[in-house]
Design a protein around this motif. Structure first.
Motif, PDB file in Angstrom:
ATOM      1  N   ASP A 142       0.833  -1.209   0.000  1.00  0.00           N
ATOM      2  CA  ASP A 142       0.000   0.000   0.000  1.00  0.00           C
ATOM      3  C   ASP A 142       0.865   1.257   0.000  1.00  0.00           C
ATOM      4  O   ASP A 142       0.599   2.214  -0.740  1.00  0.00           O
ATOM      5  N   LEU A 143       1.892   1.264   0.847  1.00  0.00           N
ATOM      6  CA  LEU A 143       2.772   2.424   0.911  1.00  0.00           C
ATOM      7  C   LEU A 143       3.515   2.624  -0.412  1.00  0.00           C
ATOM      8  O   LEU A 143       3.673   3.764  -0.885  1.00  0.00           O
ATOM      9  N   SER A 144       3.947   1.530  -1.032  1.00  0.00           N
ATOM     10  CA  SER A 144       4.649   1.632  -2.314  1.00  0.00           C
ATOM     11  C   SER A 144       3.745   2.226  -3.386  1.00  0.00           C
ATOM     12  O   SER A 144       4.212   3.006  -4.242  1.00  0.00           O
ATOM     13  N   ILE A 145       2.477   1.877  -3.355  1.00  0.00           N
ATOM     14  CA  ILE A 145       1.524   2.435  -4.328  1.00  0.00           C
ATOM     15  C   ILE A 145       1.379   3.944  -4.124  1.00  0.00           C
ATOM     16  O   ILE A 145       1.362   4.716  -5.093  1.00  0.00           O
ATOM     17  N   THR A 204       4.097 -14.416  -7.336  1.00  0.00           N
ATOM     18  CA  THR A 204       2.765 -14.562  -7.930  1.00  0.00           C
ATOM     19  C   THR A 204       2.385 -13.394  -8.820  1.00  0.00           C
ATOM     20  O   THR A 204       1.408 -13.471  -9.560  1.00  0.00           O
ATOM     21  N   GLY A 205       3.109 -12.276  -8.721  1.00  0.00           N
ATOM     22  CA  GLY A 205       2.782 -11.094  -9.508  1.00  0.00           C
ATOM     23  C   GLY A 205       1.757 -10.187  -8.873  1.00  0.00           C
ATOM     24  O   GLY A 205       1.283  -9.240  -9.515  1.00  0.00           O
ATOM     25  N   LEU A 206       1.414 -10.433  -7.616  1.00  0.00           N
ATOM     26  CA  LEU A 206       0.400  -9.613  -6.940  1.00  0.00           C
ATOM     27  C   LEU A 206       0.796  -8.143  -6.920  1.00  0.00           C
ATOM     28  O   LEU A 206      -0.020  -7.257  -7.216  1.00  0.00           O
ATOM     29  N   ARG A 207       2.041  -7.863  -6.567  1.00  0.00           N
ATOM     30  CA  ARG A 207       2.487  -6.468  -6.483  1.00  0.00           C
ATOM     31  C   ARG A 207       2.388  -5.779  -7.847  1.00  0.00           C
ATOM     32  O   ARG A 207       1.909  -4.641  -7.939  1.00  0.00           O
ATOM     33  N   SER A 208       2.834  -6.446  -8.894  1.00  0.00           N
ATOM     34  CA  SER A 208       2.778  -5.853 -10.239  1.00  0.00           C
ATOM     35  C   SER A 208       1.344  -5.592 -10.673  1.00  0.00           C
ATOM     36  O   SER A 208       1.043  -4.556 -11.291  1.00  0.00           O
ATOM     37  N   ILE A 209       0.468  -6.518 -10.362  1.00  0.00           N
ATOM     38  CA  ILE A 209      -0.942  -6.344 -10.738  1.00  0.00           C
ATOM     39  C   ILE A 209      -1.549  -5.150 -10.010  1.00  0.00           C
ATOM     40  O   ILE A 209      -2.291  -4.348 -10.596  1.00  0.00           O
ATOM     41  N   GLU A 252      -3.648   0.360  -9.923  1.00  0.00           N
ATOM     42  CA  GLU A 252      -3.865   1.421  -8.937  1.00  0.00           C
ATOM     43  C   GLU A 252      -2.952   2.627  -9.100  1.00  0.00           C
ATOM     44  O   GLU A 252      -3.199   3.660  -8.471  1.00  0.00           O
ATOM     45  N   ILE A 253      -1.903   2.527  -9.912  1.00  0.00           N
ATOM     46  CA  ILE A 253      -0.977   3.656 -10.080  1.00  0.00           C
ATOM     47  C   ILE A 253      -1.263   4.332 -11.408  1.00  0.00           C
ATOM     48  O   ILE A 253      -1.223   3.691 -12.466  1.00  0.00           O
ATOM     49  N   PRO A 254      -1.531   5.630 -11.424  1.00  0.00           N
ATOM     50  CA  PRO A 254      -1.783   6.329 -12.696  1.00  0.00           C
ATOM     51  C   PRO A 254      -0.481   6.650 -13.411  1.00  0.00           C
ATOM     52  O   PRO A 254       0.578   6.828 -12.780  1.00  0.00           O
ATOM     53  N   GLY A 255      -0.553   6.727 -14.734  1.00  0.00           N
ATOM     54  CA  GLY A 255       0.600   7.130 -15.521  1.00  0.00           C
ATOM     55  C   GLY A 255       1.633   6.047 -15.725  1.00  0.00           C
ATOM     56  O   GLY A 255       2.834   6.333 -15.714  1.00  0.00           O
ATOM     57  N   PHE A 297       9.035  -6.202  10.538  1.00  0.00           N
ATOM     58  CA  PHE A 297      10.270  -6.991  10.594  1.00  0.00           C
ATOM     59  C   PHE A 297      11.247  -6.608   9.492  1.00  0.00           C
ATOM     60  O   PHE A 297      12.203  -7.330   9.225  1.00  0.00           O
ATOM     61  N   TYR A 298      11.047  -5.468   8.829  1.00  0.00           N
ATOM     62  CA  TYR A 298      11.866  -5.123   7.669  1.00  0.00           C
ATOM     63  C   TYR A 298      12.092  -3.612   7.613  1.00  0.00           C
ATOM     64  O   TYR A 298      11.489  -2.828   8.355  1.00  0.00           O
ATOM     65  N   ILE A 299      12.977  -3.206   6.735  1.00  0.00           N
ATOM     66  CA  ILE A 299      13.159  -1.794   6.409  1.00  0.00           C
ATOM     67  C   ILE A 299      12.912  -1.625   4.918  1.00  0.00           C
ATOM     68  O   ILE A 299      13.120  -2.540   4.123  1.00  0.00           O
ATOM     69  N   ARG A 300      12.461  -0.440   4.548  1.00  0.00           N
ATOM     70  CA  ARG A 300      12.115  -0.150   3.153  1.00  0.00           C
ATOM     71  C   ARG A 300      12.575   1.268   2.832  1.00  0.00           C
ATOM     72  O   ARG A 300      12.269   2.205   3.578  1.00  0.00           O
ATOM     73  N   VAL A 301      13.323   1.426   1.759  1.00  0.00           N
ATOM     74  CA  VAL A 301      13.817   2.747   1.369  1.00  0.00           C
ATOM     75  C   VAL A 301      13.362   3.057  -0.054  1.00  0.00           C
ATOM     76  O   VAL A 301      13.254   2.167  -0.905  1.00  0.00           O
TER      77      VAL A 301
END
Length: 598
Positions: free
Chosen positions: A76-79, A133-138, A143-146, A290-294
């Motif tokens: 969600d945050l990445s989107i 599975t490709g969930l993130r790409s789908i 959901e992301i414009p452009g 349990f992770y970090i994300r940059v």
């Protein structure tokens, strides 16, 4: 024959899930497409395919496929970040076309309105290097414009077939291109300027450093890298030697370990990029679960690369009172001239910045680093990201409340102050009755210093005040709430610190108007608790989709217990007992599969 079939199926499933093996050569096992088709048809006939809905996506997975609901916040945050970046990217490209006078019409070739699920020729070209599975790409596509194109890559053939199936199921074939390739090979083959990606998402199981070299070369100028690291035990200082091997830095066991983990990862990305005349600009760096994300942008510029040493520092930590001191690797000195008043000169600092013994408790120091000591976030990007989160389209996200709360705390942070202390640890060192957080923050504000929380810890104290000021405030608190006399032992930090008189009296009674931050006043979701037991990344030996999955704690019960032979039993009876025990072990009842994040 039956054993051979089982071995082949096991190899297929192992290759499909072993994220760590995605940059290695595939298994030397002949896998015919007929076998994979038969497996898929078998799953469909038996009805073992499950439907998982997240956001706007709906995917079909078999029971052995890994899906971790913990990472929904990550997705969600990445989107939200990519949606914000897409708008910024279009504005920058439009301004660039206007400067170059590419056409009479300044808006020629620019999408006036960006829509999600629609292909934009001038939009983002995104690579998800490890798709599963490709969930993130789908979700990105819907959901992301452009967006112009999304390459969903995986080394596992069965995973790529699953991606193709899910892409067709979601009717977004015009945006997503499945790719069956090694992640690093694909990035190395895309280093030509016309083949580079606008955004690259790396979400491996463990450390991402093996992919960084290809990523910084295959990202276009000003492109966005989204990188996750889940090996927090290594980054947090449990095994400094392993962290040095993987990231090139030595971590310290400190309460600020989560922020130090972010700074170690950012420093690793920076040093990888500068080898090729490129440098990074962090937009958002977050520690969650349990992770970090940059989220960092990569630019090209030899002169800017020379400033890299001034953005990295070694860290000295006292072994007694845990005071932190940073020493930069390089410094920038003003060197103005008539032709260039803004000219600077590069130099190296003299040091070390600490003595052989700590000035507060007379203990020695540990040295860690180097770490990234420049800001973790970009304030302008944060402001625009919060606007994206507040929009109506973002309110459909399941974790939007947590995203908004976390980003608000991040925006309140002191971005120019590296690392932090924690209130409970400082009071614990002095064996002192804990002072209220608002009282401590008020004392700092009344004294003219700045203070904030860190999003990584609910008891954090991030301030520009020297550590000596914090000890003085606690000395004043000690006068009101004295420590027991039997605690004052020779050689402990408590004795050395509390026997000194405070330099001045600090006001801990009057609460400062700014001591309570807006995020706390508004009761935002700042530091949410884990929603379930054993909340974490899962393990490669856990089935994450099946309803009857076994917990790691139960699976490892009595794992190291030695078996003793009862007196009087012969060697043959002992062997039979071992076989019987193994057959009844709970570990045998659950198939061990290799799991990855999708």
């Amino acid at each position: 024959m039956a054993r051979a079939i089982l071995f082949t199926c096991g190899a297929v499933r192992f290759a499909a899930k072993h994220r760590l093996a995605r940059n290695l050569v595939p298994f030397p096992v002949k896998i015919h497409s007929r076998t994979l088709t038969t497996m898929a048809e078998g799953d469909a006939k038996t009805g073992s395919l499950k439907t998982i809905r997240e956001g706007s996506a709906e995917i079909l997975v078999a029971e052995h496929v890994f899906y971790n609901p913990v990472q929904e916040f990550n997705r969600d945050l990445s989107i939200c970040v990519l949606t914000t970046f897409s708008r910024i990217y279009q504005r920058e490209k439009s301004a660039e076309r206007q400067r170059k006078n590419a056409s009479d019409d300044a808006t020629n070739g620019v999408d006036t309105k960006l829509e999600a699920g629609v292909k934009h020729e001038n939009g983002l070209r995104i690579l998800e290097a490890l798709s599963a599975t490709g969930l993130r790409s789908i979700r990105y596509a819907k959901e992301i414009p452009g967006v112009k194109e999304i390459i969903a890559n995986d080394l596992s053939k069965s995973a790529v077939e699953s991606i193709e199936q899910n892409v067709k199921h979601n009717q977004i074939e015009h945006l997503i291109t499945p790719s069956y390739n090694d992640a690093m090979t694909l990035m190395y083959m895309s280093t030509k300027p016309e083949q580079r990606f606008t955004a690259i998402d790396l979400d491996p199981y463990g450390h991402p450093t093996r992919f960084l070299d290809g990523a910084v070369q295959s990202i276009e100028d000003g492109g966005l890298l989204l990188i996750t690291a889940t090996d927090m035990a290594v980054l947090a200082g449990n095994t400094p030697e392993a962290c040095y091997v993987k990231y090139g830095s030595v971590p310290l066991k400190t309460k600020a370990c989560h922020e130090m983990a972010l700074r170690i990862l950012l420093r690793c990305i920076e040093t990888t990029a500068t080898r090729y005349g490129r440098y990074m600009k962090p937009l958002l760096s977050i520690s969650a679960d349990f992770y970090i994300r940059v989220f960092v942008r990569i630019y090209t510029g030899q002169y800017a690369c020379k400033k890299s040493s001034s953005k990295q520092s070694m860290v000295f930590q006292c072994t007694g009172c845990e005071a932190l001191t940073l020493q930069p690797l390089g410094i920038l000195k003003p060197n103005p001239t008539e032709a260039n008043p803004q000219q600077i000169k590069f130099g190296i600092p003299t040091g070390p910045f600490v003595g052989s013994r700590c000035e507060h408790c007379n203990h020695q120091h540990h040295m860690g680093g180097p770490i990234w000591s420049a800001p973790l976030h970009d304030e302008q990007f944060l402001a625009e990201l919060l606007q994206t989160v507040e929009q109506e389209d973002s309110k459909r996200l399941t974790t939007i409340r947590r995203i908004y709360g976390t980003l608000t705390v991040i925006r309140e942070e002191l971005h120019d102050v590296p690392l932090y202390y924690t209130l409970d640890r400082m009071c614990g060192i002095l064996k002192l009755e804990s002072i209220g957080m608002l009282k401590l923050r008020s004392a700092l504000l009344h004294a003219g210093f700045r203070v904030s929380y860190s999003h990584a810890c609910r008891t954090s104290i991030k301030t520009d005040a020297p550590i000596g000021v914090l000890w003085d405030i606690l000395r004043c608190w000690h006068r009101l709430h004295p420590v027991k006399a039997d605690r004052f032992l020779e050689g402990v930090p408590l004795t050395a610190i509390l026997r000194k008189e405070p330099a001045k009296v600090y006001n801990t009674d009057e609460i400062h108007p700014d001591a309570n931050p807006p995020s706390r006043k508004e009761s935002l979701s700042r530091f949410p608790e884990n929603p379930a037991a054993h909340w974490g990344p899962g393990t490669r030996a856990t089935q994450m989709v099946s309803d009857n999955k076994m917990l790691k704690s139960a699976q490892n019960q009595n794992k190291r217990k030695q078996k003793r032979t009862p007196k009087g039993n012969s060697a043959e009876e002992e062997s039979q007992n071992d076989v019987k025990a193994d057959s009844e072990s709970p570990e045998r009842k659950v198939p061990k599969t290799i799991t990855t994040d999708c």
